[in-house]
Design an enzyme around this catalytic site. Structure first.
Site, PDB file in Angstrom:
ATOM      1  N   ARG A  50      32.531  35.633  12.228  1.00 15.12           N
ATOM      2  CA  ARG A  50      32.395  34.776  13.701  1.00 15.12           C
ATOM      3  C   ARG A  50      33.581  33.621  14.008  1.00 15.12           C
ATOM      4  NH1 ARG A  50      28.657  31.755  15.311  1.00 15.12           N
ATOM      5  NH2 ARG A  50      27.243  32.547  13.610  1.00 15.12           N
ATOM      6  N   TYR A 102      34.707  46.080  39.063  1.00 14.43           N
ATOM      7  CA  TYR A 102      34.295  47.070  37.926  1.00 14.43           C
ATOM      8  C   TYR A 102      32.814  47.492  37.708  1.00 14.43           C
ATOM      9  CZ  TYR A 102      33.409  49.612  33.480  1.00 14.43           C
ATOM     10  OH  TYR A 102      32.478  50.189  32.088  1.00 14.43           O
ATOM     11  N   ASP A 174      41.211  40.194  36.193  1.00 20.87           N
ATOM     12  CA  ASP A 174      41.017  41.877  34.769  1.00 20.87           C
ATOM     13  C   ASP A 174      42.054  42.311  35.377  1.00 20.87           C
ATOM     14  OD1 ASP A 174      40.212  44.149  34.396  1.00 20.87           O
ATOM     15  OD2 ASP A 174      38.505  43.655  34.695  1.00 20.87           O
ATOM     16  N   LYS A 199      40.920  50.313  26.616  1.00 18.07           N
ATOM     17  CA  LYS A 199      41.628  51.544  27.888  1.00 18.07           C
ATOM     18  C   LYS A 199      43.506  51.681  27.293  1.00 18.07           C
ATOM     19  CE  LYS A 199      38.044  51.492  29.987  1.00 18.07           C
ATOM     20  NZ  LYS A 199      37.323  50.657  31.290  1.00 18.07           N
TER      21      LYS A 199
HETATM   22  C1  LIG Z   1      36.676  49.707  31.157  1.00 18.56           C
HETATM   23  C2  LIG Z   1      36.518  48.900  32.009  1.00 18.56           C
HETATM   24  C3  LIG Z   1      35.648  47.392  31.598  1.00 18.56           C
HETATM   25  C4  LIG Z   1      34.814  47.293  31.207  1.00 18.56           C
HETATM   26  O1  LIG Z   1      35.151  47.647  29.366  1.00 18.56           O
HETATM   27  P1  LIG Z   1      34.605  47.716  28.210  1.00 18.56           P
HETATM   28  O2  LIG Z   1      35.145  47.821  27.169  1.00 18.56           O
HETATM   29  O3  LIG Z   1      34.078  49.638  28.048  1.00 18.56           O
HETATM   30  O4  LIG Z   1      33.439  46.886  27.721  1.00 18.56           O
HETATM   31  C5  LIG Z   1      36.310  46.209  32.386  1.00 18.56           C
HETATM   32  N1  LIG Z   1      37.110  46.518  33.718  1.00 18.56           N
HETATM   33  C6  LIG Z   1      37.739  47.941  34.243  1.00 18.56           C
HETATM   34  C7  LIG Z   1      38.495  47.215  34.873  1.00 18.56           C
HETATM   35  C8  LIG Z   1      37.899  48.490  33.183  1.00 18.56           C
HETATM   36  O5  LIG Z   1      38.473  49.983  33.256  1.00 18.56           O
END
Ligand SMILES: *Cc1c(COP(=O)(O)O)cnc(C)c1O
Length: 395
Positions: A50, A102, A174, A199
């Site tokens: 961890r 998001y 983000d 993603k």
């Molecule tokens: C999918 C997504 C998230 C969240 O991520 P997870 O891996 O699903 O927890 C946050 N911000 C954006 C822009 C996303 O497309």
């Protein structure tokens, strides 16, 4: 030499680390939760996974180098990374967040952080006056997501950073949609970059993961403390898969973005398509600004058909993309935001956010662009014929 290398070279340099013990060309998967300490008094670098694991660390070092920060952190999901970042705030603090943020980020702010006294204001971050007016004495963070989901609205990262600095706030970005291949917010002055690595960085729809990179040691120490304290770390095998995905990120996202540009241009020529949202199109309201802070329009676009019935017909007749949530994979992914990512908004809220009932989002994968365009052209024929049939039946 190292100053002048291209990003694609750097990507490989940072992700391929020869194992000093065996010469293995890949970082081993260190599936070990604990580590033997050789000395009763002096403990080694690793003690418990961890707190630190060599496989996860290889990934964390790679993303830190690619985003241009001092230290990277891998989390169990994008939301784990984002939630941990917001817990840098304390009761009584305030954050400014884009109103089209998001959905998961919206949920943690509205349904969890408020219970701990962390307040927020949603604003249109593309409008800097709105951002400035929302700043309060207790504002600690301005949060940015650019381009936004699903209408690809563009926020000026440098300008937000300037505002934030003037008010002693941090800027979090983000960077999921662009990845460090196309946009590096820390180089534009942001303090913390966040990713849903689920993603593009994973790229194969097979891992759920999150990443964070801090610009300064001071912030990195705080994020590390929280990563270890909260414990939402990325598993060792998933860390390895992410490193593997990262190696091909540059070629994948560039090919997908080239195709996305062609698909977006194709949609603009189709009478059934009312609107195309893609920052690589010169008539997109944020295209000029986007080109100043990012190297490409990216691989995600949205387009608007007449109504839900048209969207349904289109989805029912495409053959290549999967119809699903998520984005950033080798396969094209078509999604319907009103019933998927933005289902929690009511119709009025959706209209306000520019999410019409005919809106579809497309994440372009690695299929040939010509094949994709043929597939979409065919599906649009069905939309056209369906409209004629509907009109006739009304007569
Ligand atoms: C999918 C997504 C998230 C969240 O991520 P997870 O891996 O699903 O927890 C946050 N911000 C954006 C822009 C996303 O497309």
């Amino acid at each position: 030499m190292s100053e002048s290398i291209h990003f694609s070279t750097k990507l490989i340099k940072e992700t391929v680390a020869v194992d000093p013990q065996t010469g293995a060309a890949n970082v081993p998967v260190y599936l070990s939760s604990t580590f033997h300490q050789k000395d009763f008094d002096h403990y080694g670098k690793y003690d418990y996974t961890r707190s630190g694991n060599p496989t996860r660390e290889a990934l964390e070092d790679a993303i830190a180098a690619l985003e241009g920060g001092v230290r990277g952190f891998a989390f169990a999901s994008g939301m784990a990374a984002i939630s941990t970042a917001f817990l840098l705030l304390s009761a009584g603090d305030h954050a400014i967040v884009p109103k089209n943020v998001y959905g998961g980020t919206f949920r943690i702010l509205t349904q969890v952080l408020g219970r701990f006294g962390i307040d927020h204001t949603f604003v249109d971050t593309t409008n800097l006056d709105e951002v400035e007016q929302a700043i309060r004495p207790n504002t600690k963070v301005i949060y940015v997501e650019t381009p936004s989901n699903p209408t690809l609205a563009v926020t000026d990262i440098r300008a937000v950073v300037k505002l934030a600095k003037a008010h002693r706030c941090l800027t979090f970005v983000d960077n999921t949609f662009m990845t460090p291949v196309f946009q590096r917010p820390l180089e534009l002055g942001a303090d913390l970059v966040l990713h849903s690595a689920t993603k593009f960085i994973s790229g194969h729809s097979d891992v759920v993961a999150g990443l964070a990179v801090a610009r300064t040691e001071e912030l990195a120490d705080k994020v590390y403390f929280l990563q270890n304290a909260l414990g939402a770390v990325l598993g060792v095998q998933d860390s390895w898969l992410l490193l593997r995905g990262l190696k091909t990120l540059d070629v994948r996202i560039r090919k997908s973005a080239d195709s996305a540009q062609r698909v977006a241009e194709f949609f603009t020529t189709q009478s059934e398509v009312r609107n195309v949202f893609y920052p690589g199109l010169s008539d997109h309201p944020g295209s000029k600004l986007h080109a100043e802070q990012a190297a490409s329009g990216g691989a995600v676009l949205s387009f608007e058909l007449e109504d839900e019935a048209a969207a349904r017909t289109f989805v029912n007749h495409v053959q290549l993309p999967v119809f699903a949530v998520s984005l950033g994979a080798v396969e094209s992914i078509l999604s319907y935001p009103p019933k998927m990512s933005h289902a929690e908004l009511n119709e009025e809220e959706r209209e306000k956010a520019g999410i019409g009932s005919g809106l579809l989002r497309l994440s372009v994968g690695l299929e040939d662009a010509e094949d994709l365009i043929r597939d979409f052209s065919n599906a649009l024929d069905f939309v056209r014929n369906h409209e004629k049939v509907t009109v006739r039946s009304v007569d």
